[in-house]
Design an enzyme around this catalytic site. Sequence first.
Site, short mmCIF file in Angstrom:
data_model
loop_
_atom_site.label_atom_id
_atom_site.label_comp_id
_atom_site.label_asym_id
_atom_site.label_seq_id
_atom_site.Cartn_x
_atom_site.Cartn_y
_atom_site.Cartn_z
N LYS A 1 0.86 -1.20 0.00
CA LYS A 1 0.00 0.00 0.00
C LYS A 1 0.89 1.24 0.00
O LYS A 1 2.03 1.21 0.48
CB LYS A 1 -0.96 0.04 1.20
CG LYS A 1 -0.33 0.16 2.60
CD LYS A 1 0.01 1.57 3.03
CE LYS A 1 0.75 1.59 4.37
NZ LYS A 1 1.65 2.68 4.59
N THR B 1 0.10 -6.95 4.81
CA THR B 1 -0.54 -7.56 3.65
C THR B 1 -0.31 -9.07 3.63
O THR B 1 -1.20 -9.84 3.28
CB THR B 1 -0.07 -6.86 2.33
OG1 THR B 1 -0.97 -7.19 1.30
CG2 THR B 1 1.33 -7.25 1.92
N ASP C 1 -3.34 -1.88 9.81
CA ASP C 1 -3.39 -1.79 8.34
C ASP C 1 -3.89 -3.07 7.69
O ASP C 1 -4.10 -3.11 6.47
CB ASP C 1 -1.98 -1.51 7.78
CG ASP C 1 -1.52 -0.08 8.05
OD1 ASP C 1 -2.36 0.74 8.46
OD2 ASP C 1 -0.32 0.19 7.84
P1 ATP Z 1 4.30 -0.91 9.54
O1 ATP Z 1 3.11 -1.83 9.40
O2 ATP Z 1 4.96 -0.95 10.87
O3 ATP Z 1 4.06 0.46 8.99
P2 ATP Z 1 6.15 -1.33 7.35
O4 ATP Z 1 5.25 -1.44 6.20
O5 ATP Z 1 6.95 -0.08 7.42
O6 ATP Z 1 5.38 -1.60 8.67
P3 ATP Z 1 6.99 -4.10 7.35
O7 ATP Z 1 7.59 -4.51 6.05
O8 ATP Z 1 5.64 -4.61 7.69
O9 ATP Z 1 7.13 -2.55 7.44
O10 ATP Z 1 8.05 -4.52 8.50
C1 ATP Z 1 7.96 -4.01 9.83
C2 ATP Z 1 8.62 -5.01 10.76
O11 ATP Z 1 7.78 -6.16 10.85
C3 ATP Z 1 9.97 -5.52 10.29
O12 ATP Z 1 10.93 -5.09 11.20
C4 ATP Z 1 9.86 -7.03 10.26
O13 ATP Z 1 10.89 -7.69 10.96
C5 ATP Z 1 8.53 -7.37 10.90
N1 ATP Z 1 7.78 -8.39 10.15
C6 ATP Z 1 7.10 -9.40 10.69
N2 ATP Z 1 6.51 -10.15 9.75
C7 ATP Z 1 6.81 -9.62 8.56
C8 ATP Z 1 6.50 -9.96 7.21
N3 ATP Z 1 5.72 -11.01 6.91
N4 ATP Z 1 6.98 -9.17 6.24
C9 ATP Z 1 7.74 -8.07 6.55
N5 ATP Z 1 8.08 -7.73 7.81
C10 ATP Z 1 7.62 -8.48 8.81
#
Ligand code: ATP
Length: 289
Positions: free
Chosen positions: A10, A104, A136
Site C-alpha cells: 500500500k 498484507t 493496516d
Molecule cells: P508498519 O506496518 O509498521 O508500517 P512497514 O510497512 O513499514 O510496517 P513491514 O515490512 O511490515 O514494514 O516490517 C515491519 C517489521 O515487521 C519488520 O521489522 C519485520 O521484521 C517485521 N515483520 C514481521 N513479519 C513480517 C512480514 N511477513 N513481512 C515483513 N516484515 C515483517
Amino acid sequence: MQLHALAPAKINLFLDVGPAQSDGYHTVCSVMQTVSLYDRITVEKVPAGMVLRCSDPALPCGEKNLAFRAAQVFFQESGIEDAGISIHLEKNIPVASGLAGGSTDAGAVLLLLQRLFDCPISMETLLHIGGSLGADIPFCMTGGTALCCGKGELITPMQPIEPMHIVIARDGADVSTPAAYHMLDMAYGKRLPAKPERWKTLHIKNRKDMQPVMFNIFESVILPVHKEASACKAILREAGARSAMMSGSGPAVFGIFDEIDSARNAVAALQAAGAKAFLCKTCGGVQII
Ligand code: ATP
C-alpha cells in the site's frame, strides 16, 4: 492442496497523525491505495504443526512474523483443531519501508486459510481478526482506495482513483514505525492536530484532484535525516512525476506518472543511483490466484 495469493503493497496518498492516546496509539487520517507490487503467499495443508518459510532470510519465521501470528489466531478463532499448515512467503515488498509488507502478508494468510479450510467464518469476522493483529491489515485485505481513520482500522471505501503508473523507490536504512512516531512526538508534541479526521471530506478521484491534497506529516521528520529517501524523491520529480511523496513512515517514496515511458525512465535513473525501484499500478486488495 496448495493455494496461492498475491498480497499488494500500500501507499498513502494522504497521511496526517493526531496525538498519542492513553493506550499509546496515535489517531490517524489516511487515504490508502493498494499497488501492484506483490508478495506471493502459498499455503498448503500438512499432516501436523505450523511451519513458515520465507525467501528473505532476514525475516523471522516464528511468532515474530505477522503472517505466522495471523495463522495462529485464525486457528484459535475458527475452532479448527489438529490442522497442519505450511506457509511460504516470497517477499518482493521492501521490509520496514512504509509499504505495509507484513500487514498484507498477514491479511493474505487469513483469506487463504479461510478458503483452504472452507471455513464458514464471515468476511466481517475475518477483517475483525485482521484488525486485532494490526491496524493496516483489514485495508490490505480489501484494498483499492480508502479513507482510514481511528488507528487505521476504521475504513471507508472511496471511489477508486483512475488507474495510474506508480514508481516506488527504496534506498538507505530501514525506518522503524515506532521510532518514526516518536520523532513526530518530539517534533510536534501537542501541536499534532487533535482531530486528524477533519480531513474526512478529502475528495480524490483522479490525478488532478490528488496533487493539491497529497500530504504526509512523516516527511517533515524523516526526509531531513534520510538523505537517500530525499534523493529518490528528487529523482522521481526530475524524471517527470506529476507528484512524488514518501509512503507511511517511510523511507519508501513513490511517484505518480502520466506516461509509462517517463515512469520507465524514472526506474532506470533510480537504479543507476543505486536504489531499488519498482514500476507498478493502482490495484485492488489481496487476490487468491
Ligand atoms: P508498519 O506496518 O509498521 O508500517 P512497514 O510497512 O513499514 O510496517 P513491514 O515490512 O511490515 O514494514 O516490517 C515491519 C517489521 O515487521 C519488520 O521489522 C519485520 O521484521 C517485521 N515483520 C514481521 N513479519 C513480517 C512480514 N511477513 N513481512 C515483513 N516484515 C515483517
